[in-house]
Write an enzyme that holds these catalytic residues in place. Sequence first.
Site, PDB file in Angstrom:
ATOM      1  N   ARG A   1      35.771  75.121  59.024  1.00  0.00           N
ATOM      2  CA  ARG A   1      35.523  74.191  58.925  1.00  0.00           C
ATOM      3  C   ARG A   1      35.571  73.285  57.400  1.00  0.00           C
ATOM      4  O   ARG A   1      35.765  72.102  57.827  1.00  0.00           O
ATOM      5  CB  ARG A   1      33.941  74.147  59.107  1.00  0.00           C
ATOM      6  CG  ARG A   1      33.057  73.003  59.006  1.00  0.00           C
ATOM      7  CD  ARG A   1      33.361  72.092  59.478  1.00  0.00           C
ATOM      8  NE  ARG A   1      33.565  72.061  61.347  1.00  0.00           N
ATOM      9  CZ  ARG A   1      34.099  71.333  61.784  1.00  0.00           C
ATOM     10  NH1 ARG A   1      35.429  70.678  61.415  1.00  0.00           N
ATOM     11  NH2 ARG A   1      34.568  71.883  63.537  1.00  0.00           N
TER      12      ARG A   1
ATOM     13  N   LYS B   1      38.885  51.796  47.543  1.00  0.00           N
ATOM     14  CA  LYS B   1      37.589  51.864  48.173  1.00  0.00           C
ATOM     15  C   LYS B   1      37.972  53.547  49.288  1.00  0.00           C
ATOM     16  O   LYS B   1      38.012  53.243  50.043  1.00  0.00           O
ATOM     17  CB  LYS B   1      37.927  51.210  49.121  1.00  0.00           C
ATOM     18  CG  LYS B   1      37.397  49.745  48.508  1.00  0.00           C
ATOM     19  CD  LYS B   1      37.543  48.654  50.071  1.00  0.00           C
ATOM     20  CE  LYS B   1      37.143  47.509  48.880  1.00  0.00           C
ATOM     21  NZ  LYS B   1      37.619  46.081  50.299  1.00  0.00           N
TER      22      LYS B   1
ATOM     23  N   LYS C   1      39.450  40.317  38.184  1.00  0.00           N
ATOM     24  CA  LYS C   1      39.027  40.099  39.209  1.00  0.00           C
ATOM     25  C   LYS C   1      37.650  39.152  38.994  1.00  0.00           C
ATOM     26  O   LYS C   1      37.643  38.703  37.761  1.00  0.00           O
ATOM     27  CB  LYS C   1      37.931  41.073  40.259  1.00  0.00           C
ATOM     28  CG  LYS C   1      39.127  42.274  40.174  1.00  0.00           C
ATOM     29  CD  LYS C   1      38.258  43.491  41.534  1.00  0.00           C
ATOM     30  CE  LYS C   1      38.194  42.467  43.297  1.00  0.00           C
ATOM     31  NZ  LYS C   1      38.430  43.760  43.855  1.00  0.00           N
TER      32      LYS C   1
ATOM     33  N   GLU D   1      43.336  38.420  40.373  1.00  0.00           N
ATOM     34  CA  GLU D   1      43.062  38.758  41.556  1.00  0.00           C
ATOM     35  C   GLU D   1      42.413  36.542  41.433  1.00  0.00           C
ATOM     36  O   GLU D   1      42.033  36.399  40.681  1.00  0.00           O
ATOM     37  CB  GLU D   1      41.400  38.742  42.530  1.00  0.00           C
ATOM     38  CG  GLU D   1      41.140  38.408  43.247  1.00  0.00           C
ATOM     39  CD  GLU D   1      39.582  38.919  43.287  1.00  0.00           C
ATOM     40  OE1 GLU D   1      39.691  39.643  43.861  1.00  0.00           O
ATOM     41  OE2 GLU D   1      38.517  37.969  42.619  1.00  0.00           O
TER      42      GLU D   1
ATOM     43  N   ASP E   1      43.226  37.170  47.202  1.00  0.00           N
ATOM     44  CA  ASP E   1      42.269  37.309  47.577  1.00  0.00           C
ATOM     45  C   ASP E   1      41.330  36.155  48.667  1.00  0.00           C
ATOM     46  O   ASP E   1      41.565  34.981  48.762  1.00  0.00           O
ATOM     47  CB  ASP E   1      40.753  37.234  47.250  1.00  0.00           C
ATOM     48  CG  ASP E   1      40.224  38.041  47.215  1.00  0.00           C
ATOM     49  OD1 ASP E   1      40.326  38.660  47.632  1.00  0.00           O
ATOM     50  OD2 ASP E   1      38.986  37.579  46.931  1.00  0.00           O
TER      51      ASP E   1
END
Length: 281
Positions: free
Chosen positions: A102, A137, A169, A197, A218
Site C-alpha cells: 500500500r 500548493k 503578493k 503579483e 494575477d
Amino acid sequence: MSFRLDGFDCDVFVAATLAEDLGAGGDITSAAVIDADARFIGVMDTRETIVVAGLGIAEAFFRALDPTIVIESLVMDGDRVPAGTDLLRLSGSARAMLTAERSALNTVQHLSGIATLTRTYVDAIAGTGAVLLDTRKTIPGLRRLEKYATRTGGARNHRMGLWDAAMIKDNHVAVAGGVDVAVRRAVAAGIARIIVEVDRIDQIAPALAAGATHLLLDNMEPATLREAVGIVAGRVPTEASGGVRLDTIRAIADTGVTYVSVGRLTQSAPAADIGLDFVLA
C-alpha cells in the site's frame, strides 16, 4: 533503481511511511495468514494511460522490508504508457511485499497522477512558447516529491519555498503601503529574484521601476494579459496565474506570456489507477 532527489531523503521518507502504517503491532494480517518463508511474484501495472513517476520510491519500500527482493523495472519515470502496461516485476518475501504494497502504490499513484495531469497541460500549450509552472500548493511534507512529479510531467518548478525568491503578493503590498514600496524594500534586502503579483495594469510601471525581476499577472483575462505583455515589452518574464483551467490555458498562453502557473497540478490531480497483482511462485 536507487531514487535520488536533491533535498529529499528517501530512506527517511520510506521509514516514516512504513512506521505510520505498521504502528506498534506490525502487519498483523500478513503475520497471521502468510507463512514466514512464503515467496510471491508480483506485477505492478497501470489500468489507465499515465505518465509514470515514483517507481524508484516504490522499489525502496519493498527493499526496506526485503533487501534480497528481485525487482525488474519495465519502464522509467517520465514514460507515457497505455493502460495495461506492466511497470515493475517483483519476486521476494510474500510478507514483505504485502506489507509494503500500500505504501508503494500510494506513492506511485499520487506522483503518477500529478505527472499525468501535468503532461496534459503541457500538451495543451505546445507551440505557444509559454512554459508551464507549478506552485507551492502542495501537500505539507511532500513538496519535493510533488514538484519532482510536475517536472517528470514536463513542467518547470516555480520557487521551491519561501527561501529561494521573494514573491510580493497583494497582502504584502497592502501592509507595506504600495507596490513600489514593497519592491524597493526587497531590493534593499539584497534579494536577487523578486516576483511581484499585479492584478491591475497600473501596477506594472511602478513594480518595474522599483526593481521587480518577474511579474505575476494575477487573474487577468486574455485581452488584459496581452496588453500587459505589451507594456512589459520583454524587460522581465511575465507569468499568467489564477484560475487557469485546461479549457482556458491555450488562450492564456497565446497572449505572449513567458509562463503560465497552475496550482491544480499538485492541488487537484487524481491518483493514477495502478495496482499490484501477486502470483504464487
